[in-house]
Write an enzyme that holds these catalytic residues in place. Structure first.
Site, PDB file in Angstrom:
ATOM      1  N   LYS A  42      42.054  -6.450  23.243  1.00  0.00           N
ATOM      2  CA  LYS A  42      42.654  -5.550  22.250  1.00  0.00           C
ATOM      3  C   LYS A  42      42.672  -4.152  22.856  1.00  0.00           C
ATOM      4  O   LYS A  42      41.629  -3.544  23.093  1.00  0.00           O
ATOM      5  CB  LYS A  42      41.860  -5.560  20.949  1.00  0.00           C
ATOM      6  CG  LYS A  42      42.464  -4.696  19.855  1.00  0.00           C
ATOM      7  CD  LYS A  42      41.636  -4.782  18.581  1.00  0.00           C
ATOM      8  CE  LYS A  42      42.232  -3.946  17.462  1.00  0.00           C
ATOM      9  NZ  LYS A  42      41.405  -4.013  16.230  1.00  0.00           N
TER      10      LYS A  42
ATOM     11  N   LYS B 175      46.383  -8.198  22.205  1.00  0.00           N
ATOM     12  CA  LYS B 175      46.979  -7.298  21.212  1.00  0.00           C
ATOM     13  C   LYS B 175      47.100  -5.914  21.823  1.00  0.00           C
ATOM     14  O   LYS B 175      46.093  -5.393  22.328  1.00  0.00           O
ATOM     15  CB  LYS B 175      46.100  -7.251  19.961  1.00  0.00           C
ATOM     16  CG  LYS B 175      46.618  -6.357  18.853  1.00  0.00           C
ATOM     17  CD  LYS B 175      45.665  -6.352  17.657  1.00  0.00           C
ATOM     18  CE  LYS B 175      46.222  -5.452  16.539  1.00  0.00           C
ATOM     19  NZ  LYS B 175      45.312  -5.397  15.381  1.00  0.00           N
TER      20      LYS B 175
END
Length: 328
Positions: A194, A252
């Site tokens: 992330k 992400k």
């Protein structure tokens, strides 16, 4: 000229025969922003076409998605300010509307896959994913809090727990906590890569979860989310989370990190998930609104590129629209 690749592009039938990548509604996950008011339906200005919904609207929305072939959903809570505190205690409260909504959805639709979000930021007055102690996000003091959150979510009926807070050691800690409470069949979808991205703005608008402007508290998440410049670090994060018991590995954002999706696909046998985040979608929507792009064509291509990079699971605000177009 003996070889002409164009020969295999001459008709739709031939192109269908040799198509290397398939994308279906079954690969997609529809995000849900949940509000406590049961009948709420409030538009998110920075992400056109997406709404904050109350549980009655969510039940209707999930029913519509199921008819289109989408059976997977990830849900995020828009927590009122009065329920927020330093340690996010409302996350495990018996009164938490998010937990009640999960139970309701799994009762109404037992066949869906419901994915949670594990992080303090929706519940914290600091707006950070981890616990802030003396101006820093304290990794080890955060772990018991996310463990308790994960167990409460599993008890409420979530099928997959989604730790997004990027604390070191969280996957092993959550796995142990779930197993101790008998939730050995509950999966963990780790946000292993992330990134500290510029593309989360509309999401934070939807949940009012941006870091707060408070004295001695960081106003960004760069001390725990990954540097967008780093590739090898993503491989290390993924290896650690896989070893700790993750059942899925997530990247992400998605579009700007297709190389990372491919790297993880090549390195691991676990399913790779990709989050096509709010800013990536909003950017395309804005261009389509101005007539610069065709929305259906561009959105479909964006999702296909994520799938081609290797993602088994794609979380996207375009999921429902794609399912509507699919097979036309």
């Amino acid at each position: 000229m003996l070889s002409r690749p164009r020969r295999n592009r001459q008709s739709a039938a031939i192109r269908a025969q040799i198509r290397e990548t398939e994308l279906t509604p079954g690969h997609l996950v529809q995000p849900i922003f949940l509000m406590p008011e049961p009948n709420a339906r409030l538009p998110i200005v920075s992400l056109p076409g997406t709404f904050r919904l109350g549980i009655e609207e969510v039940v209707r929305e999930v029913g519509e998605c199921r008819k289109l072939g989408i059976y997977s959903f990830i849900m995020f809570p828009a927590v009122p300010e009065e329920h927020k505190d330093k340690t996010g205690t409302y996350a495990t409260s018996e009164e938490n509307f998010y937990l009640h909504a999960a139970t309701r959805l799994k009762t109404e639709y037992p066949d869906i896959c419901l994915i949670s979000d594990v992080a303090l930021d929706p519940y914290s007055t600091d707006g950070h994913d981890g616990l802030v102690v003396n101006g820093k996000i304290d990794n080890d003091q955060t772990l018991p809090l996310v463990d308790a959150m994960a167990v409460a979510q599993a008890r409420a009926g979530f099928d997959v727990i989604g730790p997004s807070e990027m604390m070191d050691g969280r996957i092993e800690s959550i796995r142990r906590a779930l197993d101790k409470e008998g939730f050995t069949d509950t999966s963990i979808m780790s946000y292993c890569a992330k990134y500290a991205s510029a593309f989360y703005g509309p999401f934070r608008d939807a949940l009012d979860s941006a870091p707060r402007q408070l004295e001695d508290v960081p106003t960004d998440k760069k001390t725990y989310q990954m540097d967008p410049a780093n590739r090898k670090e993503a491989l290390r994060e993924a290896a650690l989370d896989a070893a700790e018991g993750a059942d899925y590995l997530m990247v992400k954002p998605a579009i700007n990190y297709l190389d990372i999706i491919r790297e993880l696909t090549n390195e691991h046998h676990l399913p790779i998930a990709a989050y096509h985040v709010s800013g990536e979608c909003a950017m395309l929507l804005a261009a389509a609104e101005r007539g610069w792009l065709d929305y259906q064509t561009a959105a479909s291509e964006a999702l296909l590129s994520i799938r081609r990079a290797g993602a088994s699971v794609i979380i996207s605000y375009f999921a429902k629209d794609f399912a509507t177009w699919y097979g036309q």
